[in-house]
Design a protein around this motif. Structure first.
Motif, mmCIF file in Angstrom:
data_model
loop_
_atom_site.group_PDB
_atom_site.id
_atom_site.type_symbol
_atom_site.label_atom_id
_atom_site.label_comp_id
_atom_site.label_asym_id
_atom_site.label_seq_id
_atom_site.Cartn_x
_atom_site.Cartn_y
_atom_site.Cartn_z
ATOM 1 N N GLY A 40 6.306 4.445 -11.188
ATOM 2 C CA GLY A 40 6.700 5.134 -9.825
ATOM 3 C C GLY A 40 5.838 6.264 -9.608
ATOM 4 N N ALA A 41 4.809 6.532 -10.275
ATOM 5 C CA ALA A 41 4.015 7.693 -10.176
ATOM 6 C C ALA A 41 3.081 7.396 -9.015
ATOM 7 C CB ALA A 41 3.248 8.252 -11.240
ATOM 8 N N GLU A 42 2.548 8.219 -7.959
ATOM 9 C CA GLU A 42 1.728 8.000 -7.197
ATOM 10 C C GLU A 42 0.415 8.331 -7.458
ATOM 11 O OE1 GLU A 42 0.268 9.015 -2.540
ATOM 12 O OE2 GLU A 42 2.207 10.183 -3.534
ATOM 13 N N PRO A 43 -0.741 7.437 -7.378
ATOM 14 C CA PRO A 43 -1.902 7.459 -8.125
ATOM 15 C C PRO A 43 -2.686 9.135 -7.080
ATOM 16 C CG PRO A 43 -2.109 5.278 -7.486
ATOM 17 C CD PRO A 43 -0.637 5.978 -6.740
ATOM 18 N N MET A 44 -2.987 9.781 -8.258
ATOM 19 C CA MET A 44 -3.982 11.193 -7.574
ATOM 20 C C MET A 44 -3.053 12.125 -7.132
ATOM 21 S SD MET A 44 -7.344 9.329 -6.192
ATOM 22 C CE MET A 44 -8.216 10.652 -5.747
ATOM 23 N N ALA A 45 -1.492 11.878 -7.405
ATOM 24 C CA ALA A 45 -0.894 12.993 -6.797
ATOM 25 C C ALA A 45 -1.141 14.283 -7.693
ATOM 26 C CB ALA A 45 0.816 12.665 -7.339
ATOM 27 N N TRP A 46 -1.720 14.218 -8.858
ATOM 28 C CA TRP A 46 -1.914 15.569 -9.405
ATOM 29 C C TRP A 46 -2.977 16.274 -8.634
ATOM 30 C CZ3 TRP A 46 -7.248 16.099 -10.757
ATOM 31 C CH2 TRP A 46 -7.649 14.680 -10.909
ATOM 32 N N MET A 47 -3.588 15.781 -7.871
ATOM 33 C CA MET A 47 -4.704 16.391 -7.073
ATOM 34 C C MET A 47 -4.068 17.050 -5.777
ATOM 35 S SD MET A 47 -7.770 13.872 -6.957
ATOM 36 C CE MET A 47 -8.998 15.345 -6.179
ATOM 37 N N GLY A 48 -2.840 16.903 -5.650
ATOM 38 C CA GLY A 48 -2.204 17.546 -4.226
ATOM 39 C C GLY A 48 -2.734 17.176 -3.254
ATOM 40 N N ALA A 49 -2.736 17.835 -1.882
ATOM 41 C CA ALA A 49 -2.818 17.255 -0.651
ATOM 42 C C ALA A 49 -4.569 16.574 -0.612
ATOM 43 C CB ALA A 49 -3.071 18.255 0.391
ATOM 44 N N SER A 50 -5.326 16.927 -1.676
ATOM 45 C CA SER A 50 -6.664 16.373 -1.456
ATOM 46 C C SER A 50 -6.776 15.055 -2.130
ATOM 47 C CB SER A 50 -7.875 17.330 -2.066
ATOM 48 O OG SER A 50 -7.496 17.379 -3.421
ATOM 49 N N GLY A 51 -5.768 14.600 -2.665
ATOM 50 C CA GLY A 51 -5.594 13.262 -3.489
ATOM 51 C C GLY A 51 -6.025 12.193 -2.848
ATOM 52 N N HIS A 52 -6.011 11.917 -1.588
ATOM 53 C CA HIS A 52 -6.366 10.838 -0.732
ATOM 54 C C HIS A 52 -7.364 11.160 0.396
ATOM 55 C CE1 HIS A 52 -3.925 7.836 -2.705
ATOM 56 N NE2 HIS A 52 -3.172 8.671 -2.900
ATOM 57 N N HIS A 53 -8.007 12.143 0.074
ATOM 58 C CA HIS A 53 -8.898 12.556 1.232
ATOM 59 C C HIS A 53 -10.475 12.905 0.551
ATOM 60 C CE1 HIS A 53 -5.824 12.936 4.310
ATOM 61 N NE2 HIS A 53 -5.223 13.500 3.352
ATOM 62 N N GLY A 54 -11.404 13.191 1.211
ATOM 63 C CA GLY A 54 -12.795 13.354 0.752
ATOM 64 C C GLY A 54 -13.475 12.334 0.265
ATOM 65 N N ALA A 55 -12.970 11.148 -0.178
ATOM 66 C CA ALA A 55 -14.178 10.115 -0.606
ATOM 67 C C ALA A 55 -14.278 9.067 0.649
ATOM 68 C CB ALA A 55 -12.853 9.292 -1.468
ATOM 69 N N ALA A 64 -1.514 -5.752 1.842
ATOM 70 C CA ALA A 64 -1.278 -6.088 0.401
ATOM 71 C C ALA A 64 -2.615 -5.827 0.148
ATOM 72 C CB ALA A 64 -0.723 -7.436 0.194
ATOM 73 N N ASP A 65 -3.793 -5.970 0.863
ATOM 74 C CA ASP A 65 -4.964 -5.894 0.392
ATOM 75 C C ASP A 65 -5.798 -4.691 0.526
ATOM 76 O OD1 ASP A 65 -7.514 -6.925 -0.902
ATOM 77 O OD2 ASP A 65 -8.189 -7.640 1.150
ATOM 78 N N THR A 66 -5.085 -3.656 -0.185
ATOM 79 C CA THR A 66 -5.459 -2.179 -0.175
ATOM 80 C C THR A 66 -5.882 -1.677 -1.383
ATOM 81 O OG1 THR A 66 -3.235 -1.441 -0.322
ATOM 82 C CG2 THR A 66 -4.115 -1.764 1.873
ATOM 83 N N ALA A 67 -7.000 -0.738 -1.714
ATOM 84 C CA ALA A 67 -7.065 -0.312 -3.083
ATOM 85 C C ALA A 67 -6.054 0.609 -3.503
ATOM 86 C CB ALA A 67 -8.693 0.351 -2.806
ATOM 87 N N LEU A 68 -6.105 0.620 -4.851
ATOM 88 C CA LEU A 68 -5.147 1.670 -5.330
ATOM 89 C C LEU A 68 -5.512 3.018 -5.170
ATOM 90 C CD1 LEU A 68 -2.618 1.698 -7.329
ATOM 91 C CD2 LEU A 68 -4.303 1.639 -9.264
ATOM 92 N N MET A 69 -6.683 3.333 -5.355
ATOM 93 C CA MET A 69 -7.425 4.663 -5.040
ATOM 94 C C MET A 69 -8.581 4.713 -4.155
ATOM 95 S SD MET A 69 -6.685 6.324 -8.926
ATOM 96 C CE MET A 69 -6.607 4.834 -9.849
#
Length: 224
Positions: free
Chosen positions: A109-124, A137-142
């Motif tokens: 149940g843990a969201e990937p990169m949640a430990w990074m806070g708001a930047s977890g899904h940005h900047g890449a 369904a065809d999305t990347a995990l991170m």
């Protein structure tokens, strides 16, 4: 008292004194050890980075093995071997740390990169990120990771087509990896882990430059 007996007693006394000194020195070292050497919590940046980067690395190893069998080009095969070897070794280190800390490798149940806070899904790189897609369904995990359909395309490609696709996918992958590793450099408390993360940033940024040049030689460019 004989000379031999006296020498034996002296040796025992010196051994005890040495042992006592060693214990005192070891105790002092423990007392002076920084708090960062304590076992990280399961929800810490240290544990989160070790878990998430292990998954991220595993896909890089997988893609590198795929392209190795899809091309005979020595430059690309050599790069793929280096990436697979390096990231497999680093993955082993991070999983080993989780074992040493007594922490789970997977947290349900843990969201990937949640430990990074708001930047977890940005900047890449925008490619391979979670979010809107033609097929949800065809999305990347991170961020930076390839989707299932992209991996399938790589498996079916060969020759120059496989080389270009691999270099593009791995460039995206490295951009996502650099973003995550920079997060650990800023947030992780374990010095060894921060040093490893900084090494990842340096090495992968260098490989991005190399892959951009390899793409140029093949009449292509990175996707993002």
């Amino acid at each position: 008292m004989t000379r031999t007996h006296g020498a034996s007693i002296t040796a025992v006394v010196l051994a005890l004194l040495f042992a006592g000194g060693a214990v005192t020195f070891a105790s002092a070292e423990r007392e002076e050890a920084p708090a960062a050497s304590a076992t990280p919590a399961s929800d810490s940046a240290d544990a989160g980075f070790a878990r998430d980067m292990s998954v991220h690395h595993q896909q890089a190893v997988e893609m590198s093995f795929i392209v190795r069998d899809r091309t005979q080009d020595e430059e690309v095969r050599r790069l793929a071997y280096d990436i697979a070897n390096t990231q497999a070794n680093q993955r082993g280190m991070m999983l080993g740390w989780l074992d040493m800390w007594g922490l789970p490798k997977v947290v349900s149940g843990a969201e990937p990169m949640a430990w990074m806070g708001a930047s977890g899904h940005h900047g890449a790189s925008g490619h391979g990120e979670t979010g809107d897609a033609a097929d949800p369904a065809d999305t990347a995990l991170m961020p930076g990771m390839a989707t299932k359909s992209e991996l399938e395309r790589l498996r079916k490609a060969s020759g120059k087509e496989a080389e270009i696709l691999y270099l593009q996918l791995m460039t995206d992958h490295h951009k996502g990896g650099v973003h995550m590793a920079q997060g650990c450099v800023e947030k992780c408390s374990v010095v060894l882990e921060r040093n490893l993360a900084q090494g990842m940033v340096d090495a992968q940024e260098s490989e991005i430059t190399l892959m951009t040049e390899l793409l140029r030689k093949r009449g292509a460019t990175p996707r993002g």
